[in-house]
Design an enzyme around this catalytic site. Structure first.
Site, mmCIF file in Angstrom:
data_model
loop_
_atom_site.group_PDB
_atom_site.id
_atom_site.type_symbol
_atom_site.label_atom_id
_atom_site.label_comp_id
_atom_site.label_asym_id
_atom_site.label_seq_id
_atom_site.Cartn_x
_atom_site.Cartn_y
_atom_site.Cartn_z
ATOM 1 C CD GLU A 17 8.103 3.141 -33.498
ATOM 2 O OE1 GLU A 17 7.275 3.879 -34.069
ATOM 3 O OE2 GLU A 17 8.420 3.290 -32.306
ATOM 4 C CB CYS A 31 -0.194 17.727 -27.258
ATOM 5 S SG CYS A 31 -0.832 18.927 -28.452
#
Length: 355
Positions: free
Chosen positions: A35, A194
């Protein structure tokens, strides 16, 4: 479960990404490393860095015991070096105050250096199934379009609204069971469907309820950040050559390239030869200049001029912040990307380094 959450979970199972190296694990340490590396860095760039990093530092204890130079050497080229420094700092804190264990709740994870609210939530969702919302750049784009929200997502008012939306959309039934899949679905949708440019709306599972699609505003959302021209700066790097070695200096931390080894840097209004005589106590002769190199940071553009100087007389001294080293060995250290580019271009001059 909300229609939004259920739709994304089903979509991720069939169409999301499943083969990334950090997927399929509940190890909070491995998830944390991924992350942090994925912040502002593309997936394909991260993969080899992630694999090398975990091989060298497989757990909190190994990372905490490592030197910051060793950590930054593996981070070299990945950019945003404060991330690497904060990883090491957080590992040291966990080793000292948490018995080497990773915190188990997002609120506690967020207290570690270099971990914000969204990153803490992602780690907690993937590792522990905690019901908490993420809001990285991809998710902001998805929610902005889905709800037709006007306003730059980085502004406090707009970001607060997006957090409210993100919290309200979380799975409710069997949340612990579904949180990892739901969180991954949001990330995957933003990264592969997207997208910022040329989004694949025809493949989006949220298209029927997307305000931006219905109102033909996909291209205009999210509202772009008010643009200010980036200021430009100039500097000079010196390649000081003594036989087959060059001089590197460790950059102070914090700051740009903090803790990394760098070529000596001087402002354009300084004479590099005068610098060598007055500040290093050595004589040097300028014998080559490299073409300028342009490097862009988040807040400014930097044009780097590079001069090669042959050392004539060097006093034999040693400090913790200076090192004379061969180019091949220098390329193995934690060095900034522009310095790496310069040294790689200089390799063909090895014959000159001996004179």
């Amino acid at each position: 479960m909300s229609t939004f959450a259920n739709t994304l979970i089903l979509w991720q199972t069939q169409h999301g990404r499943h083969g990334l190296p950090w997927q399929g694990t509940r190890d909070p340490y491995a998830i944390w490393i991924a992350e942090i590396m994925l912040q502002q860095t593309q997936v394909m760039t991260v993969i080899p860095y992630y694999q090398r990093f975990l091989e060298a530092f497989p757990d909190i204890e190994c990372l905490a015991k490592a030197s910051i130079d060793a950590v930054l050497a593996l981070w070299s080229g990945l950019g945003y070096y404060s991330r690497g420094r904060n990883l090491h700092k957080a590992a040291c804190q966990m080793a000292e105050y948490h018995q080497g264990r990773f915190p188990q709740h997002a609120a506690e994870i967020q207290q570690l250096p270099g971990i914000g609210r969204s990153t803490a939530a992602a780690i907690a969702a993937f590792a522990y199934g905690e019901r908490c919302a993420i809001l990285d750049g991809n998710v902001k784009r998805v929610l902005t379009r889905y709800f037709g929200i006007i306003g730059y997502p980085g502004e406090k008012k707009t970001e607060a609204l997006l957090w409210q939306k993100a919290e309200a959309l979380l799975p409710e039934e069997n949340a612990a069971q579904h949180m990892a899949t739901y969180t991954q679905a949001l990330m995957d949708l933003g990264a592969t469907v997207c997208t910022r440019h040329q989004p694949r709306c025809s493949r989006c599972p949220l298209q029927p309820d997307c305000v931006a699609f219905r109102e033909h505003r996909v291209a205009s959302l999210p509202t772009p950040k008010p643009r200010k021209p980036l200021p430009s700066k100039e500097t000079t790097f010196l390649i000081l050559i003594d036989q087959d070695k060059i001089l590197l200096e460790k950059r102070p931390s914090p700051g740009i390239w903090g803790g990394l080894w760098c070529l000596p840097e001087r402002q354009m209004d300084n004479s590099s030869q005068i610098y060598c005589m007055q500040f290093l106590g050595m004589d040097a002769a300028l014998f080559a200049e490299l073409p300028p190199l342009d490097h862009t940071f988040t807040h400014f553009k930097l044009r780097i001029y590079t001069q090669l100087l042959q050392i004539i007389n060097r006093p034999r001294r040693k400090t913790d912040h200076e090192i004379w080293i061969t180019i091949d060995d220098a390329l193995q250290l934690a060095i900034p990307a522009p310095v790496r580019k310069i040294l790689l271009k200089t390799v063909f001059r090895q014959q000159l380094l001996a004179h």
